[in-house]
Write a protein that holds these residues in place. Sequence first.
Motif, PDB file in Angstrom:
ATOM      1  N   MET A  72      33.834  52.203  40.162  1.00 36.23           N
ATOM      2  CA  MET A  72      32.470  51.255  39.826  1.00 36.23           C
ATOM      3  C   MET A  72      32.861  49.547  39.602  1.00 36.23           C
ATOM      4  O   MET A  72      31.902  48.692  39.391  1.00 36.23           O
ATOM      5  N   MET A  73      34.325  49.178  39.651  1.00 37.63           N
ATOM      6  CA  MET A  73      34.543  47.877  39.260  1.00 37.63           C
ATOM      7  C   MET A  73      34.161  46.921  40.292  1.00 37.63           C
ATOM      8  O   MET A  73      34.013  45.606  39.771  1.00 37.63           O
ATOM      9  N   PRO A  74      34.096  47.266  41.308  1.00 39.79           N
ATOM     10  CA  PRO A  74      33.536  46.369  42.436  1.00 39.79           C
ATOM     11  C   PRO A  74      32.188  45.538  42.058  1.00 39.79           C
ATOM     12  O   PRO A  74      31.958  44.535  42.779  1.00 39.79           O
ATOM     13  N   PHE A  75      31.390  46.352  41.284  1.00 45.94           N
ATOM     14  CA  PHE A  75      30.113  46.051  41.097  1.00 45.94           C
ATOM     15  C   PHE A  75      30.027  45.289  39.616  1.00 45.94           C
ATOM     16  O   PHE A  75      28.881  44.999  39.404  1.00 45.94           O
ATOM     17  N   ALA A  76      31.094  45.166  38.707  1.00 47.24           N
ATOM     18  CA  ALA A  76      31.068  44.628  37.633  1.00 47.24           C
ATOM     19  C   ALA A  76      30.531  43.233  37.613  1.00 47.24           C
ATOM     20  O   ALA A  76      29.722  42.947  36.661  1.00 47.24           O
ATOM     21  N   TYR A  77      30.922  42.521  38.501  1.00 47.34           N
ATOM     22  CA  TYR A  77      30.213  41.227  38.615  1.00 47.34           C
ATOM     23  C   TYR A  77      30.603  40.521  40.233  1.00 47.34           C
ATOM     24  O   TYR A  77      31.155  40.032  40.657  1.00 47.34           O
ATOM     25  N   PRO A  78      29.545  41.452  40.794  1.00 42.50           N
ATOM     26  CA  PRO A  78      29.697  41.166  42.347  1.00 42.50           C
ATOM     27  C   PRO A  78      29.150  39.723  42.827  1.00 42.50           C
ATOM     28  O   PRO A  78      28.655  38.749  41.907  1.00 42.50           O
ATOM     29  N   GLY A  79      30.018  39.377  43.692  1.00 41.18           N
ATOM     30  CA  GLY A  79      29.788  37.828  44.344  1.00 41.18           C
ATOM     31  C   GLY A  79      30.881  37.018  43.773  1.00 41.18           C
ATOM     32  O   GLY A  79      30.888  35.657  44.056  1.00 41.18           O
ATOM     33  N   THR A  80      31.732  37.266  43.017  1.00 42.44           N
ATOM     34  CA  THR A  80      32.717  36.661  42.220  1.00 42.44           C
ATOM     35  C   THR A  80      33.971  36.614  42.874  1.00 42.44           C
ATOM     36  O   THR A  80      34.665  37.644  43.222  1.00 42.44           O
ATOM     37  N   PRO A  81      34.748  35.419  43.389  1.00 43.69           N
ATOM     38  CA  PRO A  81      35.859  35.449  44.374  1.00 43.69           C
ATOM     39  C   PRO A  81      36.931  35.866  43.575  1.00 43.69           C
ATOM     40  O   PRO A  81      37.179  35.376  42.503  1.00 43.69           O
ATOM     41  N   SER A  82      37.550  36.856  43.940  1.00 43.20           N
ATOM     42  CA  SER A  82      38.688  37.689  43.189  1.00 43.20           C
ATOM     43  C   SER A  82      39.722  38.158  44.164  1.00 43.20           C
ATOM     44  O   SER A  82      39.410  38.556  45.305  1.00 43.20           O
ATOM     45  N   ALA A  83      40.746  38.380  43.549  1.00 40.17           N
ATOM     46  CA  ALA A  83      41.915  39.008  44.097  1.00 40.17           C
ATOM     47  C   ALA A  83      42.298  40.337  43.334  1.00 40.17           C
ATOM     48  O   ALA A  83      42.496  40.216  42.319  1.00 40.17           O
ATOM     49  N   LEU A  84      42.513  41.273  44.281  1.00 36.15           N
ATOM     50  CA  LEU A  84      42.706  42.658  43.546  1.00 36.15           C
ATOM     51  C   LEU A  84      44.418  43.094  43.951  1.00 36.15           C
ATOM     52  O   LEU A  84      44.532  43.113  44.895  1.00 36.15           O
ATOM     53  N   LEU A  85      44.928  43.449  42.712  1.00 34.83           N
ATOM     54  CA  LEU A  85      46.294  44.052  42.729  1.00 34.83           C
ATOM     55  C   LEU A  85      46.296  45.322  43.119  1.00 34.83           C
ATOM     56  O   LEU A  85      45.895  46.315  42.382  1.00 34.83           O
ATOM     57  N   ILE A  86      46.960  45.864  44.439  1.00 35.89           N
ATOM     58  CA  ILE A  86      47.011  47.255  44.859  1.00 35.89           C
ATOM     59  C   ILE A  86      48.390  47.525  45.299  1.00 35.89           C
ATOM     60  O   ILE A  86      49.227  46.839  45.762  1.00 35.89           O
ATOM     61  N   SER A  87      48.930  48.877  44.761  1.00 38.78           N
ATOM     62  CA  SER A  87      50.319  49.103  44.739  1.00 38.78           C
ATOM     63  C   SER A  87      50.536  49.219  46.534  1.00 38.78           C
ATOM     64  O   SER A  87      49.767  49.357  47.324  1.00 38.78           O
ATOM     65  N   GLN A  88      52.090  49.298  46.819  1.00 42.40           N
ATOM     66  CA  GLN A  88      52.419  49.572  48.152  1.00 42.40           C
ATOM     67  C   GLN A  88      52.572  50.812  48.442  1.00 42.40           C
ATOM     68  O   GLN A  88      52.984  50.958  49.610  1.00 42.40           O
ATOM     69  N   HIS A  89      52.196  51.693  47.688  1.00 42.65           N
ATOM     70  CA  HIS A  89      52.158  53.336  47.987  1.00 42.65           C
ATOM     71  C   HIS A  89      51.417  53.449  49.151  1.00 42.65           C
ATOM     72  O   HIS A  89      50.322  52.653  49.579  1.00 42.65           O
ATOM     73  N   ARG A  90      51.562  54.369  49.939  1.00 40.46           N
ATOM     74  CA  ARG A  90      50.739  54.453  51.376  1.00 40.46           C
ATOM     75  C   ARG A  90      49.140  54.756  51.147  1.00 40.46           C
ATOM     76  O   ARG A  90      48.465  54.123  51.821  1.00 40.46           O
ATOM     77  N   ASP A  91      48.847  55.355  50.093  1.00 41.93           N
ATOM     78  CA  ASP A  91      47.431  55.477  49.690  1.00 41.93           C
ATOM     79  C   ASP A  91      46.725  54.112  49.432  1.00 41.93           C
ATOM     80  O   ASP A  91      45.482  53.866  49.338  1.00 41.93           O
ATOM     81  N   GLY A  92      47.573  53.357  48.797  1.00 44.66           N
ATOM     82  CA  GLY A  92      47.173  51.990  48.574  1.00 44.66           C
ATOM     83  C   GLY A  92      46.709  51.435  49.702  1.00 44.66           C
ATOM     84  O   GLY A  92      45.651  50.352  49.573  1.00 44.66           O
ATOM     85  N   GLU A  93      47.208  51.693  51.014  1.00 49.94           N
ATOM     86  CA  GLU A  93      46.478  51.101  52.196  1.00 49.94           C
ATOM     87  C   GLU A  93      44.953  51.325  52.265  1.00 49.94           C
ATOM     88  O   GLU A  93      44.301  50.542  52.727  1.00 49.94           O
ATOM     89  N   TYR A  94      44.739  52.558  52.082  1.00 51.61           N
ATOM     90  CA  TYR A  94      43.183  52.870  51.962  1.00 51.61           C
ATOM     91  C   TYR A  94      42.469  52.175  50.852  1.00 51.61           C
ATOM     92  O   TYR A  94      41.416  51.580  51.222  1.00 51.61           O
ATOM     93  N   LEU A  95      42.914  52.119  49.715  1.00 45.06           N
ATOM     94  CA  LEU A  95      42.143  51.112  48.690  1.00 45.06           C
ATOM     95  C   LEU A  95      42.087  49.725  48.876  1.00 45.06           C
ATOM     96  O   LEU A  95      40.981  49.145  48.827  1.00 45.06           O
ATOM     97  N   SER A  96      43.084  49.151  49.873  1.00 42.77           N
ATOM     98  CA  SER A  96      43.020  47.889  50.364  1.00 42.77           C
ATOM     99  C   SER A  96      41.964  47.710  51.250  1.00 42.77           C
ATOM    100  O   SER A  96      41.389  46.687  51.172  1.00 42.77           O
ATOM    101  N   ARG A  97      41.729  48.378  52.250  1.00 44.76           N
ATOM    102  CA  ARG A  97      40.752  48.503  53.080  1.00 44.76           C
ATOM    103  C   ARG A  97      39.370  48.547  52.500  1.00 44.76           C
ATOM    104  O   ARG A  97      38.533  47.733  52.819  1.00 44.76           O
ATOM    105  N   ILE A  98      39.199  49.374  51.480  1.00 44.31           N
ATOM    106  CA  ILE A  98      38.128  49.410  51.075  1.00 44.31           C
ATOM    107  C   ILE A  98      37.668  48.021  50.049  1.00 44.31           C
ATOM    108  O   ILE A  98      36.638  47.789  49.992  1.00 44.31           O
ATOM    109  N   ALA A  99      38.735  47.523  49.174  1.00 40.16           N
ATOM    110  CA  ALA A  99      38.653  46.589  48.291  1.00 40.16           C
ATOM    111  C   ALA A  99      38.318  45.426  49.354  1.00 40.16           C
ATOM    112  O   ALA A  99      37.378  44.523  48.921  1.00 40.16           O
ATOM    113  N   THR A 100      38.551  45.216  50.498  1.00 43.06           N
ATOM    114  CA  THR A 100      38.333  44.151  51.584  1.00 43.06           C
ATOM    115  C   THR A 100      36.913  44.408  51.710  1.00 43.06           C
ATOM    116  O   THR A 100      36.146  43.086  52.188  1.00 43.06           O
ATOM    117  N   ARG A 101      36.329  45.577  52.128  1.00 39.45           N
ATOM    118  CA  ARG A 101      34.906  45.613  52.464  1.00 39.45           C
ATOM    119  C   ARG A 101      33.954  44.997  51.271  1.00 39.45           C
ATOM    120  O   ARG A 101      32.772  44.971  51.417  1.00 39.45           O
TER     121      ARG A 101
END
Length: 228
Positions: free
Chosen positions: A69-98
């Motif tokens: 639920m962290m994407p909703f902690a303070y919506p609209g705030t311009p932020s960069a999210l650190l995500i690992s380079q593990h293969r599953d991280g690709e899915y998390l990255s695509r979710i984060a960009t949404r």
Amino acid sequence: MGKSPLSRAVGVLKEDPRVARMVPWLAAGLMRCLFRLLRVVHVDRAYPERCWARGERIIIAFWHGRLLMMPFAYPGTPSALLISQHRDGEYLSRIATRFGFEVVRGSATRGGMRAVKQMIRAIRERLNLAIAPDGPKGPRAKVKSGVIEMARLTGAPIVPVSFSASRRRLLKSWDAFLVPVPFSRAVYIWGEPMYVPRTATKDEVAQYQEALEARLNLLTMKADNYFR
């Protein structure tokens, strides 16, 4: 021992580009629906707001198990999210960009220096950073030095935050991943900013690690008990 047929099938699906496009879209939609079904309150949100009022960018720190639920902690705030380079991280990255996040790929073990440079650039470009300091694989609720070093190098304060819900499920994963039950009451609790001086020694960095760990654990305990 070889992989089970189910494991092989899941692996094949993950490699399918159609699945790679569909899963993040579906996951982001489900997360938004779940959040709308929660009755949310915020505690001490003035801490990050005061930093922004002073023109500071901040490093938002939270335990990996409270990520959902962290994407909703303070919506609209311009932020960069650190995500690992593990293969599953690709899915998390695509979710984060949404959710409007810029994504920095890397961790302490893979792509570390490249990730550090990207995060420093993000701060200079007036973005906040969002980091789970016990990720991507644990140990759970243990702060790694990377987030402290990032604060030391950039001068940005670390602002801890935790999330919980009156009714919740903890998955049997390494991070005890929390999923709130729909129609529950939920809370975000923010902590005081932590500033790390650029002159901090290695021993002092370790002390800041312990201090941040204690703050996050306290916030998490308060969040878990907030509705009792």
